[in-house]
Design a protein around this motif. Sequence first.
Motif, PDB file in Angstrom:
ATOM      1  N   VAL A 122       0.863  -1.181   0.000  1.00  0.00           N
ATOM      2  CA  VAL A 122       0.000   0.000   0.000  1.00  0.00           C
ATOM      3  C   VAL A 122       0.896   1.227   0.000  1.00  0.00           C
ATOM      4  CG1 VAL A 122      -1.841   1.229   1.181  1.00  0.00           C
ATOM      5  CG2 VAL A 122      -1.719  -1.255   1.345  1.00  0.00           C
ATOM      6  N   ILE A 123       0.718   2.073  -1.007  1.00  0.00           N
ATOM      7  CA  ILE A 123       1.486   3.304  -1.119  1.00  0.00           C
ATOM      8  C   ILE A 123       0.522   4.466  -0.923  1.00  0.00           C
ATOM      9  CG2 ILE A 123       2.985   4.698  -2.575  1.00  0.00           C
ATOM     10  CD1 ILE A 123       3.644   2.071  -4.098  1.00  0.00           C
ATOM     11  N   ASP A 124       0.738   5.218   0.147  1.00  0.00           N
ATOM     12  CA  ASP A 124      -0.108   6.370   0.455  1.00  0.00           C
ATOM     13  C   ASP A 124       0.576   7.613  -0.102  1.00  0.00           C
ATOM     14  OD1 ASP A 124      -2.090   7.954   1.465  1.00  0.00           O
ATOM     15  OD2 ASP A 124      -1.360   7.900   3.528  1.00  0.00           O
ATOM     16  N   THR A 125       0.029   8.152  -1.194  1.00  0.00           N
ATOM     17  CA  THR A 125       0.593   9.345  -1.820  1.00  0.00           C
ATOM     18  C   THR A 125      -0.174  10.564  -1.339  1.00  0.00           C
ATOM     19  OG1 THR A 125      -0.855   9.283  -3.740  1.00  0.00           O
ATOM     20  CG2 THR A 125       1.156   7.982  -3.870  1.00  0.00           C
ATOM     21  N   CYS A 126       0.210  11.725  -1.800  1.00  0.00           N
ATOM     22  CA  CYS A 126      -0.498  12.942  -1.393  1.00  0.00           C
ATOM     23  C   CYS A 126      -1.872  13.030  -2.056  1.00  0.00           C
ATOM     24  CB  CYS A 126       0.339  14.174  -1.715  1.00  0.00           C
ATOM     25  SG  CYS A 126       0.763  14.323  -3.444  1.00  0.00           S
ATOM     26  N   ARG A 127      -2.079  12.343  -3.181  1.00  0.00           N
ATOM     27  CA  ARG A 127      -3.360  12.406  -3.887  1.00  0.00           C
ATOM     28  C   ARG A 127      -4.294  11.248  -3.555  1.00  0.00           C
ATOM     29  NH1 ARG A 127      -2.160  12.633  -9.952  1.00  0.00           N
ATOM     30  NH2 ARG A 127      -0.696  11.058  -9.271  1.00  0.00           N
ATOM     31  N   ASP A 128      -3.751  10.026  -3.454  1.00  0.00           N
ATOM     32  CA  ASP A 128      -4.589   8.848  -3.234  1.00  0.00           C
ATOM     33  C   ASP A 128      -3.758   7.721  -2.629  1.00  0.00           C
ATOM     34  OD1 ASP A 128      -3.007   8.091  -5.362  1.00  0.00           O
ATOM     35  OD2 ASP A 128      -4.626   7.558  -6.694  1.00  0.00           O
ATOM     36  N   ALA A 129      -4.353   6.552  -2.519  1.00  0.00           N
ATOM     37  CA  ALA A 129      -3.645   5.366  -2.032  1.00  0.00           C
ATOM     38  C   ALA A 129      -3.655   4.326  -3.148  1.00  0.00           C
ATOM     39  CB  ALA A 129      -4.311   4.807  -0.793  1.00  0.00           C
ATOM     40  N   VAL A 130      -2.521   3.697  -3.376  1.00  0.00           N
ATOM     41  CA  VAL A 130      -2.385   2.690  -4.419  1.00  0.00           C
ATOM     42  C   VAL A 130      -2.056   1.363  -3.759  1.00  0.00           C
ATOM     43  CG1 VAL A 130      -1.162   2.030  -6.516  1.00  0.00           C
ATOM     44  CG2 VAL A 130      -1.516   4.448  -6.008  1.00  0.00           C
ATOM     45  N   VAL A 131      -2.790   0.312  -4.147  1.00  0.00           N
ATOM     46  CA  VAL A 131      -2.528  -1.032  -3.651  1.00  0.00           C
ATOM     47  C   VAL A 131      -1.971  -1.848  -4.804  1.00  0.00           C
ATOM     48  CG1 VAL A 131      -3.521  -3.108  -2.631  1.00  0.00           C
ATOM     49  CG2 VAL A 131      -4.404  -0.870  -1.993  1.00  0.00           C
ATOM     50  N   ILE A 132      -0.867  -2.549  -4.558  1.00  0.00           N
ATOM     51  CA  ILE A 132      -0.211  -3.365  -5.577  1.00  0.00           C
ATOM     52  C   ILE A 132      -0.096  -4.782  -5.051  1.00  0.00           C
ATOM     53  CG2 ILE A 132       1.886  -3.695  -6.937  1.00  0.00           C
ATOM     54  CD1 ILE A 132       2.437  -0.664  -6.464  1.00  0.00           C
ATOM     55  N   ASN A 133      -0.484  -5.764  -5.864  1.00  0.00           N
ATOM     56  CA  ASN A 133      -0.298  -7.166  -5.511  1.00  0.00           C
ATOM     57  C   ASN A 133       1.091  -7.571  -5.984  1.00  0.00           C
ATOM     58  OD1 ASN A 133      -0.334  -9.931  -5.141  1.00  0.00           O
ATOM     59  ND2 ASN A 133      -2.431 -10.168  -5.867  1.00  0.00           N
ATOM     60  N   THR A 134       1.985  -7.864  -5.037  1.00  0.00           N
ATOM     61  CA  THR A 134       3.375  -8.159  -5.386  1.00  0.00           C
ATOM     62  C   THR A 134       3.555  -9.579  -5.922  1.00  0.00           C
ATOM     63  OG1 THR A 134       3.830  -8.775  -3.090  1.00  0.00           O
ATOM     64  CG2 THR A 134       4.281  -6.496  -3.739  1.00  0.00           C
ATOM     65  N   ASN A 135       2.530 -10.439  -5.784  1.00  0.00           N
ATOM     66  CA  ASN A 135       2.635 -11.810  -6.299  1.00  0.00           C
ATOM     67  C   ASN A 135       2.337 -11.887  -7.793  1.00  0.00           C
ATOM     68  OD1 ASN A 135       3.320 -12.782  -3.807  1.00  0.00           O
ATOM     69  ND2 ASN A 135       1.304 -13.616  -3.348  1.00  0.00           N
ATOM     70  N   ILE A 136       1.724 -10.860  -8.352  1.00  0.00           N
ATOM     71  CA  ILE A 136       1.385 -10.839  -9.775  1.00  0.00           C
ATOM     72  C   ILE A 136       2.293  -9.827 -10.452  1.00  0.00           C
ATOM     73  CG2 ILE A 136      -0.444 -10.421 -11.460  1.00  0.00           C
ATOM     74  CD1 ILE A 136      -2.468 -11.122  -9.286  1.00  0.00           C
ATOM     75  N   ASP A 137       2.982 -10.248 -11.502  1.00  0.00           N
ATOM     76  CA  ASP A 137       3.941  -9.377 -12.173  1.00  0.00           C
ATOM     77  C   ASP A 137       3.297  -8.440 -13.191  1.00  0.00           C
ATOM     78  OD1 ASP A 137       6.060 -10.430 -10.749  1.00  0.00           O
ATOM     79  OD2 ASP A 137       6.438 -12.002 -12.220  1.00  0.00           O
ATOM     80  N   ASP A 138       1.992  -8.563 -13.383  1.00  0.00           N
ATOM     81  CA  ASP A 138       1.294  -7.744 -14.372  1.00  0.00           C
ATOM     82  C   ASP A 138       1.093  -6.323 -13.850  1.00  0.00           C
ATOM     83  OD1 ASP A 138      -0.113  -6.938 -16.551  1.00  0.00           O
ATOM     84  OD2 ASP A 138      -1.909  -8.093 -16.123  1.00  0.00           O
ATOM     85  N   TYR A 139       1.204  -5.338 -14.740  1.00  0.00           N
ATOM     86  CA  TYR A 139       1.000  -3.939 -14.354  1.00  0.00           C
ATOM     87  C   TYR A 139      -0.427  -3.690 -13.881  1.00  0.00           C
ATOM     88  CZ  TYR A 139       0.304   1.079 -14.751  1.00  0.00           C
ATOM     89  OH  TYR A 139      -0.023   2.378 -14.487  1.00  0.00           O
ATOM     90  N   LYS A 140      -1.371  -4.473 -14.401  1.00  0.00           N
ATOM     91  CA  LYS A 140      -2.773  -4.281 -14.050  1.00  0.00           C
ATOM     92  C   LYS A 140      -3.080  -4.694 -12.613  1.00  0.00           C
ATOM     93  CE  LYS A 140      -4.551  -4.948 -18.691  1.00  0.00           C
ATOM     94  NZ  LYS A 140      -5.386  -5.772 -19.554  1.00  0.00           N
ATOM     95  N   ALA A 141      -2.171  -5.330 -11.937  1.00  0.00           N
ATOM     96  CA  ALA A 141      -2.417  -5.841 -10.578  1.00  0.00           C
ATOM     97  C   ALA A 141      -2.267  -4.731  -9.541  1.00  0.00           C
ATOM     98  CB  ALA A 141      -1.492  -7.006 -10.267  1.00  0.00           C
ATOM     99  N   HIS A 142      -2.937  -3.610  -9.784  1.00  0.00           N
ATOM    100  CA  HIS A 142      -2.940  -2.519  -8.815  1.00  0.00           C
ATOM    101  C   HIS A 142      -4.299  -1.819  -8.868  1.00  0.00           C
ATOM    102  CE1 HIS A 142      -2.325   0.038 -12.328  1.00  0.00           C
ATOM    103  NE2 HIS A 142      -2.695   1.068 -11.561  1.00  0.00           N
ATOM    104  N   ALA A 143      -4.610  -1.093  -7.798  1.00  0.00           N
ATOM    105  CA  ALA A 143      -5.868  -0.362  -7.734  1.00  0.00           C
ATOM    106  C   ALA A 143      -5.652   0.926  -6.956  1.00  0.00           C
ATOM    107  CB  ALA A 143      -6.948  -1.209  -7.070  1.00  0.00           C
ATOM    108  N   HIS A 144      -6.404   1.953  -7.330  1.00  0.00           N
ATOM    109  CA  HIS A 144      -6.316   3.254  -6.671  1.00  0.00           C
ATOM    110  C   HIS A 144      -7.527   3.450  -5.761  1.00  0.00           C
ATOM    111  CE1 HIS A 144      -3.055   4.980  -9.172  1.00  0.00           C
ATOM    112  NE2 HIS A 144      -3.471   4.053 -10.016  1.00  0.00           N
ATOM    113  N   PHE A 145      -7.293   4.047  -4.617  1.00  0.00           N
ATOM    114  CA  PHE A 145      -8.353   4.357  -3.661  1.00  0.00           C
ATOM    115  C   PHE A 145      -8.229   5.820  -3.261  1.00  0.00           C
ATOM    116  CE2 PHE A 145      -7.679  -0.147  -3.390  1.00  0.00           C
ATOM    117  CZ  PHE A 145      -8.959  -0.667  -3.277  1.00  0.00           C
TER     118      PHE A 145
END
Length: 92
Positions: free
Chosen positions: A12-35
């Motif tokens: 989970v990366i908490d940026t100044c604009r939003d939070a991004v969740v990345i699944n580290t087990n999947i190497d695909d770029y699509k394996a992330h979501a913004h909140f």
Amino acid sequence: MHHVTQIKEFKVIDTCRDAVVINTNIDDYKAHAHFADIRGALECISLINRGLLPKSRYYKTACKRLLTPEQYEGLVERTKEKYININKGVRR
């Protein structure tokens, strides 16, 4: 400055604009979501780790992006038992 938190396979990366969740087990770029905020990201991860499918359409889409199709199909919909108060509404 970004705040990074690791919860099992999710980063989970908490940026100044939003939070991004990345699944580290999947190497695909699509394996992330913004909140919108960190709370939403953590709630979605909590539901996934408990094997529950979120009710929100936005969270469902996020889960589809964060998980493989097999993992997503394994999530169970949350259901509540209907509560019936047997002492209410009956007059004799």
